[in-house]
Motif scaffolding. Sequence first.
Motif, PDB file in Angstrom:
ATOM      1  N   THR A 171       6.955   0.188   7.235  1.00  0.00           N
ATOM      2  CA  THR A 171       6.337  -0.113   8.526  1.00  0.00           C
ATOM      3  C   THR A 171       4.829  -0.146   8.309  1.00  0.00           C
ATOM      4  N   ASN A 172       4.092  -0.519   9.331  1.00  0.00           N
ATOM      5  CA  ASN A 172       2.634  -0.551   9.204  1.00  0.00           C
ATOM      6  C   ASN A 172       2.073   0.818   8.852  1.00  0.00           C
ATOM      7  N   ILE A 173       2.575   1.856   9.520  1.00  0.00           N
ATOM      8  CA  ILE A 173       2.043   3.193   9.279  1.00  0.00           C
ATOM      9  C   ILE A 173       2.425   3.704   7.893  1.00  0.00           C
ATOM     10  N   THR A 174       3.678   3.447   7.463  1.00  0.00           N
ATOM     11  CA  THR A 174       4.076   3.920   6.142  1.00  0.00           C
ATOM     12  C   THR A 174       3.295   3.196   5.051  1.00  0.00           C
ATOM     13  N   GLU A 175       3.051   1.895   5.224  1.00  0.00           N
ATOM     14  CA  GLU A 175       2.295   1.154   4.221  1.00  0.00           C
ATOM     15  C   GLU A 175       0.865   1.660   4.118  1.00  0.00           C
ATOM     16  N   ASN A 176       0.254   1.983   5.251  1.00  0.00           N
ATOM     17  CA  ASN A 176      -1.125   2.487   5.231  1.00  0.00           C
ATOM     18  C   ASN A 176      -1.209   3.849   4.555  1.00  0.00           C
ATOM     19  N   ILE A 177      -0.254   4.720   4.839  1.00  0.00           N
ATOM     20  CA  ILE A 177      -0.270   6.043   4.223  1.00  0.00           C
ATOM     21  C   ILE A 177       0.013   5.946   2.729  1.00  0.00           C
ATOM     22  N   VAL A 178       0.968   5.110   2.356  1.00  0.00           N
ATOM     23  CA  VAL A 178       1.308   4.950   0.940  1.00  0.00           C
ATOM     24  C   VAL A 178       0.137   4.371   0.150  1.00  0.00           C
ATOM     25  N   LYS A 179      -0.609   3.447   0.748  1.00  0.00           N
ATOM     26  CA  LYS A 179      -1.794   2.904   0.083  1.00  0.00           C
ATOM     27  C   LYS A 179      -2.789   4.017  -0.240  1.00  0.00           C
ATOM     28  N   ILE A 180      -2.942   4.957   0.682  1.00  0.00           N
ATOM     29  CA  ILE A 180      -3.856   6.085   0.437  1.00  0.00           C
ATOM     30  C   ILE A 180      -3.319   6.970  -0.674  1.00  0.00           C
ATOM     31  N   LEU A 181      -2.013   7.253  -0.648  1.00  0.00           N
ATOM     32  CA  LEU A 181      -1.411   8.076  -1.704  1.00  0.00           C
ATOM     33  C   LEU A 181      -1.600   7.438  -3.077  1.00  0.00           C
ATOM     34  N   LEU A 182      -1.446   6.128  -3.136  1.00  0.00           N
ATOM     35  CA  LEU A 182      -1.602   5.424  -4.408  1.00  0.00           C
ATOM     36  C   LEU A 182      -3.063   5.431  -4.857  1.00  0.00           C
TER      37      LEU A 182
END
Length: 232
Positions: free
Chosen positions: A45-56
């Motif tokens: 989802t939009n929120i999961t993609e944004n959080i995962v980008k930060i984790l990466l």
Amino acid sequence: MLIISKLGGTNNFSSSWGRDTIADIITSIRNADMDRKVTVRIASTNITENIVKILLREGFIENVRKHQESNKYFLVLTLRHRRNRKGAYRTILNLKRISRPGLRIYSNYQRIPRILGGMGIVILSTSRGIMTDREARLERIGGEILCYIWGVLPGMKEQKWIHEGLITESLPNGMFRVRLDNENMILGYVSGKIRRSFIRILPGDRVKIEVSRYDSTKGRIIYRIRNKDSNN
């Protein structure tokens, strides 16, 4: 300024069915890390993609790819690991949900918490999108505190800080409540040389306490500071 709101309702982070998307992400990653899994799959989802980008970007995960299955999209995360003489050694990744659908936590940029002295990160939802605490301070904007993230990354050696503080209360089992010079309250315990030497610690004593950067809520009392005024 920290604001706590108990107003309910739905937003981008919780569906009409009451699911907490961010809590689901955190639980999935935490369980995979504890089970020593190399990868974990979460809904895209939009929120999961944004959080995962930060984790990466921050180095908490090794890789991410998007996967489609039955007209649904998923993110497949590769968790970080390293090799040592005993085989694979996995990082302990810690994630903690802060703001929740029933209890919103907001902060301005000046009061955003610093996790482990800046070694961890805070993820916030701001008027300019999802960002880390460092980015929010640079942009001078506050927002909703979504979660804390910290962990032992590959190549990191455990570091400890030495603080001075005052014993305010004696607790059972060799534990003490300590007020550090920076006014933080933590739990202290005695071990090693100070325990073997039967050095007595009492409320009112000043001590040196060793605190791990991975757990700033407690530390090991390593030295009792002598009261210089008593020699006058």
